[in-house]
Scaffold this motif. Structure first.
Motif, PDB file in Angstrom:
ATOM      1  N   ILE A 107      15.250  12.252  17.121  1.00  0.00           N
ATOM      2  CA  ILE A 107      15.022  10.948  16.472  1.00  0.00           C
ATOM      3  C   ILE A 107      13.542  10.582  16.529  1.00  0.00           C
ATOM      4  N   LYS A 108      12.920  10.769  17.707  1.00  0.00           N
ATOM      5  CA  LYS A 108      11.493  10.460  17.843  1.00  0.00           C
ATOM      6  C   LYS A 108      10.642  11.362  16.951  1.00  0.00           C
ATOM      7  N   GLN A 109      11.033  12.640  16.843  1.00  0.00           N
ATOM      8  CA  GLN A 109      10.284  13.567  15.998  1.00  0.00           C
ATOM      9  C   GLN A 109      10.329  13.149  14.538  1.00  0.00           C
ATOM     10  N   VAL A 110      11.497  12.685  14.080  1.00  0.00           N
ATOM     11  CA  VAL A 110      11.629  12.225  12.699  1.00  0.00           C
ATOM     12  C   VAL A 110      10.841  10.936  12.484  1.00  0.00           C
ATOM     13  N   GLN A 111      10.916  10.017  13.448  1.00  0.00           N
ATOM     14  CA  GLN A 111      10.198   8.743  13.318  1.00  0.00           C
ATOM     15  C   GLN A 111       8.690   8.941  13.274  1.00  0.00           C
ATOM     16  N   SER A 112       8.201   9.942  13.968  1.00  0.00           N
ATOM     17  CA  SER A 112       6.754  10.222  13.976  1.00  0.00           C
ATOM     18  C   SER A 112       6.353  11.170  12.844  1.00  0.00           C
ATOM     19  N   HIS A 113       7.329  11.514  11.975  1.00  0.00           N
ATOM     20  CA  HIS A 113       7.098  12.410  10.837  1.00  0.00           C
ATOM     21  C   HIS A 113       6.640  13.800  11.275  1.00  0.00           C
ATOM     22  N   SER A 114       7.029  14.212  12.483  1.00  0.00           N
ATOM     23  CA  SER A 114       6.696  15.557  12.953  1.00  0.00           C
ATOM     24  C   SER A 114       7.598  16.603  12.320  1.00  0.00           C
ATOM     25  N   ILE A 115       8.856  16.221  12.080  1.00  0.00           N
ATOM     26  CA  ILE A 115       9.766  17.110  11.368  1.00  0.00           C
ATOM     27  C   ILE A 115      10.498  16.310  10.302  1.00  0.00           C
ATOM     28  N   ALA A 116      11.009  17.005   9.301  1.00  0.00           N
ATOM     29  CA  ALA A 116      11.725  16.351   8.209  1.00  0.00           C
ATOM     30  C   ALA A 116      13.136  15.967   8.660  1.00  0.00           C
ATOM     31  N   VAL A 117      13.712  14.989   7.970  1.00  0.00           N
ATOM     32  CA  VAL A 117      15.057  14.527   8.295  1.00  0.00           C
ATOM     33  C   VAL A 117      16.064  15.662   8.169  1.00  0.00           C
ATOM     34  N   ASN A 118      15.975  16.417   7.094  1.00  0.00           N
ATOM     35  CA  ASN A 118      16.934  17.505   6.884  1.00  0.00           C
ATOM     36  C   ASN A 118      16.802  18.594   7.942  1.00  0.00           C
ATOM     37  N   SER A 119      15.590  18.818   8.438  1.00  0.00           N
ATOM     38  CA  SER A 119      15.400  19.797   9.518  1.00  0.00           C
ATOM     39  C   SER A 119      16.064  19.323  10.800  1.00  0.00           C
ATOM     40  N   ALA A 120      15.941  18.030  11.092  1.00  0.00           N
ATOM     41  CA  ALA A 120      16.594  17.469  12.280  1.00  0.00           C
ATOM     42  C   ALA A 120      18.112  17.540  12.157  1.00  0.00           C
ATOM     43  N   ARG A 121      18.621  17.229  10.967  1.00  0.00           N
ATOM     44  CA  ARG A 121      20.068  17.314  10.738  1.00  0.00           C
ATOM     45  C   ARG A 121      20.554  18.753  10.934  1.00  0.00           C
ATOM     46  N   LYS A 122      19.759  19.712  10.473  1.00  0.00           N
ATOM     47  CA  LYS A 122      20.130  21.123  10.623  1.00  0.00           C
ATOM     48  C   LYS A 122      20.193  21.512  12.101  1.00  0.00           C
ATOM     49  N   LEU A 123      19.232  21.068  12.892  1.00  0.00           N
ATOM     50  CA  LEU A 123      19.221  21.401  14.319  1.00  0.00           C
ATOM     51  C   LEU A 123      20.416  20.783  15.042  1.00  0.00           C
ATOM     52  N   ILE A 124      20.742  19.547  14.704  1.00  0.00           N
ATOM     53  CA  ILE A 124      21.906  18.894  15.315  1.00  0.00           C
ATOM     54  C   ILE A 124      23.178  19.658  14.938  1.00  0.00           C
ATOM     55  N   SER A 125      23.315  19.970  13.656  1.00  0.00           N
ATOM     56  CA  SER A 125      24.503  20.678  13.184  1.00  0.00           C
ATOM     57  C   SER A 125      24.620  22.064  13.826  1.00  0.00           C
ATOM     58  N   ALA A 126      23.487  22.793  13.916  1.00  0.00           N
ATOM     59  CA  ALA A 126      23.505  24.132  14.511  1.00  0.00           C
ATOM     60  C   ALA A 126      23.889  24.065  15.985  1.00  0.00           C
ATOM     61  N   THR A 127      23.318  23.116  16.727  1.00  0.00           N
ATOM     62  CA  THR A 127      23.642  22.980  18.151  1.00  0.00           C
ATOM     63  C   THR A 127      25.120  22.660  18.349  1.00  0.00           C
ATOM     64  N   LYS A 128      25.654  21.796  17.504  1.00  0.00           N
ATOM     65  CA  LYS A 128      27.065  21.425  17.610  1.00  0.00           C
ATOM     66  C   LYS A 128      27.960  22.634  17.340  1.00  0.00           C
ATOM     67  N   CYS A 129      27.652  23.394  16.282  1.00  0.00           N
ATOM     68  CA  CYS A 129      28.462  24.580  15.948  1.00  0.00           C
ATOM     69  C   CYS A 129      28.397  25.625  17.058  1.00  0.00           C
ATOM     70  N   ILE A 130      27.205  25.808  17.650  1.00  0.00           N
ATOM     71  CA  ILE A 130      27.032  26.827  18.698  1.00  0.00           C
ATOM     72  C   ILE A 130      27.808  26.437  19.959  1.00  0.00           C
ATOM     73  N   LEU A 131      27.688  25.190  20.399  1.00  0.00           N
ATOM     74  CA  LEU A 131      28.404  24.760  21.605  1.00  0.00           C
ATOM     75  C   LEU A 131      29.905  24.744  21.382  1.00  0.00           C
ATOM     76  N   GLU A 132      30.302  24.488  20.150  1.00  0.00           N
ATOM     77  CA  GLU A 132      31.728  24.570  19.826  1.00  0.00           C
ATOM     78  C   GLU A 132      32.198  26.023  19.928  1.00  0.00           C
ATOM     79  N   LEU A 133      31.324  26.947  19.592  1.00  0.00           N
ATOM     80  CA  LEU A 133      31.618  28.367  19.724  1.00  0.00           C
ATOM     81  C   LEU A 133      31.807  28.755  21.195  1.00  0.00           C
ATOM     82  N   PHE A 134      31.117  28.015  22.078  1.00  0.00           N
ATOM     83  CA  PHE A 134      31.211  28.283  23.517  1.00  0.00           C
ATOM     84  C   PHE A 134      32.337  27.483  24.183  1.00  0.00           C
ATOM     85  N   ASP A 135      33.198  26.829  23.354  1.00  0.00           N
ATOM     86  CA  ASP A 135      34.340  26.027  23.851  1.00  0.00           C
ATOM     87  C   ASP A 135      33.894  24.818  24.658  1.00  0.00           C
ATOM     88  N   CYS A 136      32.788  24.219  24.265  1.00  0.00           N
ATOM     89  CA  CYS A 136      32.330  22.981  24.915  1.00  0.00           C
ATOM     90  C   CYS A 136      32.944  21.777  24.208  1.00  0.00           C
TER      91      CYS A 136
END
Length: 568
Positions: A107-136
């Motif tokens: 959130i801070k990275q997006v607010q400071s315009h360090s990364i794009a919104v869609n890039s942040a959404r992709k990282l959140i989505s990827a982390t969620k899919c990966i941890l779901e793969l690990f049965d978390c």
């Protein structure tokens, strides 16, 4: 053997196919150490004491069959970023606190315009899919509400001036490098990547070129994207298309699996019977097939790269390298002074947006693109965003000027002089492209007419003394065939049968010489018409002309048989 890794642990190496013939390798041994270091940096890294986790993560990715190798590769890279972030913040990757800190950080990275919104959404989505793969328990760990709003990111199309610059450069590269490859294929195939074996020249520059085989196929790839509107993966996966000849002319077609959509799409190039394929695309396809077969006659693939005698398939990395060389060598700039680079997705957006603007037929465009109409609406109907914004500004100036000037044409001229842009170019666009995209009505002389019921038809009906009061002749088309060659509505149809018909008509005119009183009368009647026909025949594609002439030797077109009296 890996230096610094205890011998009790075996390397956990995952092999992933990420290109046409390209593989990526990731060693999960790196996760045993803080900061997920590169293999060569492991001797200097600190042991993280998470051997079981590293093996668990490796096994989860290795056993998974749901995701493609390309998706897995992207997920592993994103997960490495996440684990590195967790190590910096001294939290366990598989924990709720780690996810909370990760979300706040993004959130801070997006607010400071360090990364794009869609890039942040992709990282959140990827982390969620990966941890779901690990049965978390991802449902409990991640925020229940969407953190980032999705932002539309359609591909901008090229403007006409940008397209002319790019396509001209690519065409010259394709033609000149192809000619030099034909002259001495082994020289270019066996050359080192830094050895200059060819050259490029135009009116402005002369360049020595190295890596000729790779650069030739890169230029051909982008020209293919321009002609077919196909996406990158589909084009790189193409095999040599098969030639098909039928009533629709000569066509080259190839069905390609579109992995992400899990369906086959057809990539086709042929003669100019279709509205979206120019005539010269067929000659380009034949040249490309010739070089491709010359380089690898024993392989079905279409696009190649060569490095010191080793020939393999073209990959996206080669396209990026080619783009960097192209800009460095030619310095192409767009309409706003930024770098102008060829991109398959932008050629795709350019062709489809122009086609939709001209025909207003999204369904047909979606069939050509291999997408659903909804996807086409979302991604391929936006046109060129900078141009759109300029036109909105131009409209505002025009409306303001119309109030002051009183006439819309004067308002356009005033807005054009202020903004230095073409005001409301849609009218010019329709004028430029509509004739090329119209299906002309065929005339009995082998040409076509774009407006058989227009003002010329009215003049023709009056000329032959039809009376509108006595008889409704509004449905009669113009048939003044002797004046067709002096009419602005005439269109030359480059098809064998039509040129055969035109040649037959010409033979009938020449044959009528004996029916005239003298040579002077014949010249008065038909000399200028014959001159116009010869001009048309001269402009016809030589291959089509030869086929039509060969057909004429077997007999004339039924509309213009031999011994036909044309004396008027």
């Amino acid at each position: 053997q890996f230096v610094g890794i205890p011998q009790a642990f075996r390397p956990l190496r995952l092999s992933l196919k990420i290109g046409i013939t390209k593989y990526a390798f990731f060693d999960f041994e790196r996760f045993r150490y803080y900061g997920v270091p590169k293999l060569q940096d492991i001797p200097l890294a600190q042991f993280a004491n998470r051997d079981c986790l590293a093996e668990k993560w490796f096994q989860a990715f290795s056993d998974n069959n749901e995701y493609s190798d390309q998706t897995k590769n992207g997920y592993i890279q994103d997960f490495a970023k996440y684990v590195r972030f967790c190590d910096l913040n001294n939290v366990a990757p598989e924990s709720a606190i780690a996810i909370e800190i990760w979300e706040r950080y993004l959130i801070k990275q997006v607010q400071s315009h360090s990364i794009a919104v869609n890039s942040a959404r992709k990282l959140i989505s990827a982390t969620k899919c990966i941890l779901e793969l690990f049965d978390c328990p991802v449902f409990d760990w991640f925020s229940k509400y969407p953190i980032f709003r999705s932002e539309a990111n359609p591909s901008n199309s090229y403007s006409d001036t940008e397209l002319i610059k790019l396509v001209r450069c690519l065409k010259i590269l394709h033609q000149q490098l192809g000619r030099q490859i034909r002259q001495n294929p082994p020289l270019h195939v066996n050359a080192a990547p830094s050895t200059y074996t060819a050259n490029y020249s135009d009116s402005n520059r002369r360049l020595d070129v190295c890596g000729v085989i790779t650069k030739y196929f890169c230029a051909s790839f982008f020209l293919m994207a321009y002609y077919t509107w196909a996406n990158t993966t589909s084009l790189l996966s193409m095999k040599k298309p098969k030639r098909r000849e039928g009533s629709a002319g000569i066509w080259y077609e190839q069905s390609v699996l579109k992995n992400r959509a899990n369906k086959f799409v057809t990539i086709a190039i042929g003669e100019n019977h279709a509205t979206h394929i120019p005539k010269h695309a067929l000659r380009f396809m034949e040249d490309l097939l010739e070089i491709s077969s010359l380089i690898r006659p024993d392989d079905e693939h279409l696009f190649y790269q060569s490095r010191q005698g080793v020939i393999s398939t073209l990959e996206t990395a080669h396209l990026r390298t080619f783009n960097n060389w192209l800009f460095k060598s030619f310095g192409l700039k767009d309409d706003f002074g930024n770098q102008l680079r060829p991109e398959a997705k932008r050629f795709r957006a350019t062709g489809s947006s122009k086609y939709i603007a001209l025909t207003n037929n999204v369904t047909e465009a979606s069939l050509i693109l291999g997408n659903t109409p909804n996807t086409v609406h979302r991604h391929y109907t936006k046109g060129n965003e900078p141009e759109n914004n300029m036109q909105l500004q131009a409209v505002a100036h025009t409306l303001e000027s119309a109030i002051r000037c009183g006439e819309i044409q004067n308002a356009k001229e005033q807005a054009r002089s202020i903004l230095k842009v073409e005001v409301l170019p849609y009218e010019a666009f329709i004028q430029k492209y509509s004739i090329a995209h119209q299906k002309p009505d065929r005339a009995p002389i082998g040409t076509g007419c774009t407006d058989p019921f227009g003002s010329k038809a009215d003049k023709y009906r009056r000329k032959v003394n039809f009376s509108p009061k006595a008889l409704d002749v509004s449905n009669l088309a113009c048939a003044d065939i002797l004046n067709c060659f002096f009419c602005t509505n005439q269109v030359v149809i480059e098809e064998v049968d039509d040129i055969w018909c035109l040649l037959s008509f010409k033979c009938s005119l020449e044959e009528s010489r004996g029916d005239h009183l003298n040579q002077s009368q014949f010249k008065n009647n038909f000399e200028e018409i014959l001159h116009r026909i010869n001009q048309i025949i001269f402009r016809i594609d030589p291959k089509i002309r030869r086929l039509a002439e060969r057909k004429l030797k077997d007999g004339r077109h039924p509309l213009w048989p031999e011994e036909l009296n044309l004396f008027i």
